[in-house]
Design a protein around this motif. Structure first.
Motif, mmCIF file in Angstrom:
data_model
loop_
_atom_site.group_PDB
_atom_site.id
_atom_site.type_symbol
_atom_site.label_atom_id
_atom_site.label_comp_id
_atom_site.label_asym_id
_atom_site.label_seq_id
_atom_site.Cartn_x
_atom_site.Cartn_y
_atom_site.Cartn_z
ATOM 1 N N ARG A 99 0.839 -1.203 0.000
ATOM 2 C CA ARG A 99 0.000 0.000 0.000
ATOM 3 C C ARG A 99 0.873 1.252 0.000
ATOM 4 O O ARG A 99 1.804 1.375 0.794
ATOM 5 N N ILE A 100 0.549 2.177 -0.916
ATOM 6 C CA ILE A 100 1.049 3.546 -0.825
ATOM 7 C C ILE A 100 -0.119 4.335 -0.245
ATOM 8 O O ILE A 100 -1.076 4.663 -0.970
ATOM 9 N N PRO A 101 -0.125 4.584 1.060
ATOM 10 C CA PRO A 101 -1.328 5.127 1.715
ATOM 11 C C PRO A 101 -1.900 6.365 1.054
ATOM 12 O O PRO A 101 -3.115 6.496 0.911
ATOM 13 N N ALA A 102 -1.037 7.280 0.635
ATOM 14 C CA ALA A 102 -1.522 8.570 0.123
ATOM 15 C C ALA A 102 -2.172 8.469 -1.242
ATOM 16 O O ALA A 102 -2.854 9.403 -1.673
ATOM 17 N N ILE A 103 -2.010 7.342 -1.927
ATOM 18 C CA ILE A 103 -2.493 7.273 -3.307
ATOM 19 C C ILE A 103 -4.013 7.241 -3.380
ATOM 20 O O ILE A 103 -4.616 7.563 -4.409
ATOM 21 N N LEU A 308 -0.573 8.571 -14.680
ATOM 22 C CA LEU A 308 0.370 8.458 -13.565
ATOM 23 C C LEU A 308 1.149 9.755 -13.373
ATOM 24 O O LEU A 308 1.410 10.179 -12.241
ATOM 25 N N ILE A 309 1.528 10.382 -14.480
ATOM 26 C CA ILE A 309 2.232 11.658 -14.403
ATOM 27 C C ILE A 309 1.356 12.714 -13.726
ATOM 28 O O ILE A 309 1.845 13.594 -13.016
ATOM 29 N N CYS A 310 0.035 12.610 -13.932
ATOM 30 C CA CYS A 310 -0.898 13.564 -13.324
ATOM 31 C C CYS A 310 -1.033 13.354 -11.821
ATOM 32 O O CYS A 310 -1.030 14.316 -11.041
ATOM 33 N N ILE A 311 -1.180 12.096 -11.391
ATOM 34 C CA ILE A 311 -1.522 11.838 -9.992
ATOM 35 C C ILE A 311 -0.304 11.717 -9.080
ATOM 36 O O ILE A 311 -0.430 11.855 -7.861
ATOM 37 N N ALA A 312 0.884 11.469 -9.645
ATOM 38 C CA ALA A 312 2.067 11.231 -8.809
ATOM 39 C C ALA A 312 2.455 12.437 -7.954
ATOM 40 O O ALA A 312 2.744 12.276 -6.759
ATOM 41 N N PRO A 313 2.504 13.675 -8.499
ATOM 42 C CA PRO A 313 2.931 14.808 -7.658
ATOM 43 C C PRO A 313 2.055 15.002 -6.425
ATOM 44 O O PRO A 313 2.571 15.208 -5.318
ATOM 45 N N LEU A 314 0.730 14.951 -6.588
ATOM 46 C CA LEU A 314 -0.161 15.116 -5.431
ATOM 47 C C LEU A 314 0.036 13.975 -4.442
ATOM 48 O O LEU A 314 0.046 14.186 -3.221
ATOM 49 N N THR A 315 0.217 12.757 -4.939
ATOM 50 C CA THR A 315 0.429 11.611 -4.059
ATOM 51 C C THR A 315 1.699 11.779 -3.235
ATOM 52 O O THR A 315 1.737 11.485 -2.040
ATOM 53 N N LYS A 316 2.755 12.276 -3.861
ATOM 54 C CA LYS A 316 4.015 12.492 -3.132
ATOM 55 C C LYS A 316 3.845 13.526 -2.027
ATOM 56 O O LYS A 316 4.388 13.375 -0.923
ATOM 57 N N VAL A 421 6.048 19.130 -15.874
ATOM 58 C CA VAL A 421 5.961 20.477 -15.305
ATOM 59 C C VAL A 421 5.193 20.461 -13.983
ATOM 60 O O VAL A 421 5.475 21.240 -13.066
ATOM 61 N N PHE A 422 4.228 19.553 -13.851
ATOM 62 C CA PHE A 422 3.473 19.422 -12.608
ATOM 63 C C PHE A 422 4.395 18.931 -11.486
ATOM 64 O O PHE A 422 4.280 19.348 -10.340
ATOM 65 N N GLU A 423 5.310 18.049 -11.845
ATOM 66 C CA GLU A 423 6.302 17.557 -10.884
ATOM 67 C C GLU A 423 7.252 18.681 -10.468
ATOM 68 O O GLU A 423 7.686 18.746 -9.309
ATOM 69 N N GLU A 424 7.585 19.574 -11.395
ATOM 70 C CA GLU A 424 8.433 20.718 -11.050
ATOM 71 C C GLU A 424 7.739 21.625 -10.033
ATOM 72 O O GLU A 424 8.385 22.149 -9.120
ATOM 73 N N CYS A 425 6.422 21.789 -10.198
ATOM 74 C CA CYS A 425 5.666 22.576 -9.212
ATOM 75 C C CYS A 425 5.719 21.904 -7.848
ATOM 76 O O CYS A 425 5.855 22.579 -6.816
ATOM 77 N N ARG A 426 5.643 20.596 -7.845
ATOM 78 C CA ARG A 426 5.710 19.845 -6.593
ATOM 79 C C ARG A 426 7.063 20.028 -5.918
ATOM 80 O O ARG A 426 7.161 20.228 -4.701
ATOM 81 N N ASN A 427 8.136 19.986 -6.715
ATOM 82 C CA ASN A 427 9.475 20.175 -6.160
ATOM 83 C C ASN A 427 9.617 21.553 -5.512
ATOM 84 O O ASN A 427 10.193 21.697 -4.432
ATOM 85 N N LEU A 428 9.082 22.563 -6.183
ATOM 86 C CA LEU A 428 9.168 23.925 -5.645
ATOM 87 C C LEU A 428 8.336 24.050 -4.369
ATOM 88 O O LEU A 428 8.768 24.676 -3.389
#
Length: 530
Positions: A99-103, A308-316, A421-428
């Motif tokens: 399980r990845i709980p946040a997913i 997956l590219i869409c949902i991964a940043p929010l999940t992280k 680019v969504f992942e870049e927003c997450r990094n920032l």
């Protein structure tokens, strides 16, 4: 013949060769011992025998502890795998957890549709695999405006409502007019989507695919798509939706949990017949009909990759809220992607099931005696064993398996890097979480926001903007998300996009966002050097 050597305990095969004067015994190499793994299985739909067989096929012997409850953290045994049917329990010492709980947040219908729609705004034409969607009740006005003012909306267009956290077809219904939404619907979070009225049919029946996607690692993201899956059929022949048939569940909804209750549900011993079939058998049928299956599979893989590219940043980001210090547990997750094909073989993502059932049996009820018999479904057994065995091979052997194809890995194709680019927003965003004096879980407080403004030198990027302007924007966007004093990740994204458009009004949304992010990261690098 098989013999045992008592001194070593090794089991060897021997070849007995009779000759004229003697018998020659030629010993083969000792049989290779299977490695042992400790597994804790609890509160899951996964049958223990399926787990044991899958491990055996990849060369492991299982020391299985199966229970209907979770061990306390006082357990002295450290397991190699915890397979749990509940969310993110970490009370069992383990190396791997399924399980990845946040997913579960990003897999809910509302957030998932919202994330894909955000990317669709940035990349028109690249994320059109999701039927047009609205969140209810928050976007009810926008939905009404679309229906009543858009000239291109067909007069016979129907919509489908899905409860945000619903499952197994519960609460889903078709409707045509926004006024048809029930008061109960307006009181809970739901998603309204354009109903795909021209689905691909086989023998007159609507169907969809259940695909199995393994996320073997969240950060960095690594994911695989199983080459086998399920095809789930309706049990009533399809007709275009109308006021007379819109309520016919067995005609319009492909959910197995609903159609198995129909007296017309057909169970078959063959994987190319009946109301539930294998993905490969349907693909073979389409290929025989002259369809380009290779192209279809490429497009389906592209849908999975982009989702997956869409949902991964929010999940992280959400995972940050759940982690309690450092951990050596590797979390993985097996997702169920539901894909519908239209009559032009265009795939549409219907939803993501965060907890797909791994059951391979069903109850057969004798009408006369009312007795129940548990019967194994050959189709479920074949598909889910392949999905499980391949996933375990990837996780324990640490190399790809022939039953899966890699969707996301360390290297992203050049033409797809723009989608990060969504992942870049997450990094920032996460860069400034630790600097927030008002951190509530995975949210950015006012001090973290001010640190972002200073470090990224936002006032230099936008000379016409003042600190007061930024404070007002911060407060406004916080209020939009109903969290008065903090920015969620999605709120932060909206704030960044607002500033980016103000800086580069002549550029496309993606170009403006990318340009603004680049300037921010350049200024962060300068600050770090200083």
């Amino acid at each position: 013949a098989v013999v045992s050597t008592q001194s070593t305990g090794e089991v060897s095969e021997v070849e007995v060769i009779p000759t004229k004067n003697a018998v020659i015994v030629r010993s083969a190499a000792p049989a290779k011992r299977k490695k042992k793994v400790k597994v804790y299985l609890t509160r899951s739909s996964l049958p223990s025998q399926l787990l044991l067989d899958s491990f055996s096929e990849i060369g492991y012997k299982v020391d299985l502890n199966e229970a209907s409850y979770l061990l306390g953290i006082h357990s002295k045994v450290k397991y190699d795998l915890l397979w749990c049917g509940c969310d993110g329990e970490d009370s069992v010492p383990t190396r791997l957890q399924n399980r990845i709980p946040a997913i579960k947040v990003a897999c809910r219908k509302g957030p998932m549709c919202h994330l894909v729609n955000l990317m669709h705004e940035l990349f028109p034409g690249h994320f059109s695999f999701l039927p047009q969607s609205w969140s209810i009740p928050s976007q009810y006005a926008a939905f009404c405006h679309f229906v009543f003012t858009q000239k291109h909306t067909p007069k016979d267009q129907y919509f489908i409502l899905k409860p945000d956290e619903g499952s197994q077809g519960d609460g889903i219904y078709l409707f045509k007019n926004p006024m048809d939404l029930t008061p109960g619907t307006m009181s809970r979070n739901s998603v309204v989507q354009r109903y795909i009225g021209n689905p691909l049919l086989i023998d007159g029946f609507k169907f969809d695919f259940r695909l199995y996607v393994l996320i073997s690692n969240l950060d960095p993201l690594e994911a695989y798509l199983c080459n086998e899956g399920l095809a789930r059929f309706c049990t009533q022949k399809y007709e275009s939706p109308s006021s007379k048939n819109a309520c016919k569940t067995y005609m319009h909804l492909t959910n197995y949990s609903l159609n198995k209750l129909s007296e017309d549900f057909v169970r078959s011993e063959h994987d190319n017949q009946g109301s539930k079939r294998t993905l490969s058998s349907v693909m073979a049928l389409l290929k025989a009909a002259g369809h380009d299956i290779d192209r279809l599979w490429r497009v389906i893989k592209d849908v999975v990759f982009k989702t997956l590219i869409c949902i991964a940043p929010l999940t992280k980001v959400e995972q940050l809220n759940l982690e309690r210090g450092t951990t050596d547990v590797q979390h993985f997750h097996l997702l169920g992607f539901d894909i519908l094909l239209d009559d032009q073989l265009n795939p549409y993502l219907l939803e993501i099931n965060g907890f797909p059932s791994m059951r391979i049996d069903y109850e057969l009820i004798d009408e006369e005696s009312s007795t129940k018999t548990i019967v194994t479904s050959p189709v479920d057994a074949k598909v889910k064993k392949e999905a499980l065995r391949g996933a375990l091979h990837i996780l324990f052997k640490r190399r790809p398996d022939e039953s899966y194809c890699q969707i996301v890995g360390p290297e992203i194709a050049e033409e797809s890097r723009q989608f990060l680019v969504f992942e870049e927003c997450r990094n920032l965003y996460t860069m400034f979480l630790k600097k927030s004096s008002l951190r509530k879980g995975s949210m950015l407080g006012s001090s973290g926001f001010r640190s972002f403004v200073r470090t990224c030198r936002v006032l230099d990027i936008l000379p016409t903007v003042t600190n007061a302007d930024l404070d007002l924007l911060y407060i406004s966007i916080c209020h939009q998300s109903d969290i008065v004093k903090c920015l969620t990740f999605l709120s932060f994204y909206r704030l960044i996009l607002t500033l980016a458009v103000r800086k580069f009004p002549e550029l496309s949304l993606y170009e403006a966002l990318k340009g603004f992010l680049d300037r921010c990261f350049e200024n962060v690098a300068v600050a770090n050097r200083g």
